[in-house]
Scaffold this active site. Sequence first.
Site, short mmCIF file in Angstrom:
data_model
loop_
_atom_site.label_atom_id
_atom_site.label_comp_id
_atom_site.label_asym_id
_atom_site.label_seq_id
_atom_site.Cartn_x
_atom_site.Cartn_y
_atom_site.Cartn_z
CG ASN A 1 3.87 13.84 -62.94
OD1 ASN A 1 4.73 13.09 -63.39
ND2 ASN A 1 3.44 14.90 -63.59
CD GLU B 1 1.66 25.05 -70.57
OE1 GLU B 1 0.58 24.65 -71.06
OE2 GLU B 1 2.46 24.31 -69.97
CB CYS C 1 0.53 17.03 -63.05
SG CYS C 1 2.04 17.58 -62.26
CG HIS C 2 1.56 22.70 -65.45
ND1 HIS C 2 2.56 21.82 -65.84
CD2 HIS C 2 1.32 23.51 -66.51
CE1 HIS C 2 2.90 22.10 -67.10
NE2 HIS C 2 2.16 23.12 -67.52
CE1 TYR D 1 -6.50 16.55 -60.30
CE2 TYR D 1 -8.04 18.39 -60.27
CZ TYR D 1 -6.79 17.87 -59.99
OH TYR D 1 -5.83 18.66 -59.41
#
Length: 186
Positions: free
Chosen positions: A143, A178, A151-152, A120
């Site tokens: 979002n 991912e 945003c994850h 952040y």
Amino acid sequence: MTDTPVRPTAWTLRETPIGPLLLAATEKGLVNVVFHARGRTLDRALSQLSARLGSEPLPAEHPDAPSGHLEAAGAALDRYFAGSPVSVDVPLDWSLTGGFNERVLRELATHVPYGTTVGYQDLALRVGDPGAARAVGVAMGANPLPVVVPCHRVLESSGAIGGFGGGLETKRALLALEGLLPQPLF
């Protein structure tokens, strides 16, 4: 009389490994992605789209629906959920955000690729507002395009995964997809 500009909107549901996603698009591009899009969540999302974009969202199969971007977004999300190590690259309509939130989300979409994370505070620095780490968290929560605007991938400075509008299990599943967390055992 309202001063909300009328934006014709098309929508569809997409089944994914993290549950059904509502995808909504205008002629400009994908405008909204909503997690867990069933029942009241779906009804509320469609009602909010109608209020914010000034027209009743049309199902993608409706002849007047601007659904061209929905097909591209659906195909890109299918590749993503199949494990293709690419970001979901489709035209985006930023109508549901603005100001600081939009600056943060555009930075995230453009400069935090698949398989990477950002904090952040780092995101606040990247948009030129070093004291705004908490405001970055607010931007993530607002979002309108989660998964597509990833945003994850935003974590706390300690490395903890932090909060997530789609739920922590959804965030963990996306990070695992991912390769950033181990895959769940079951």
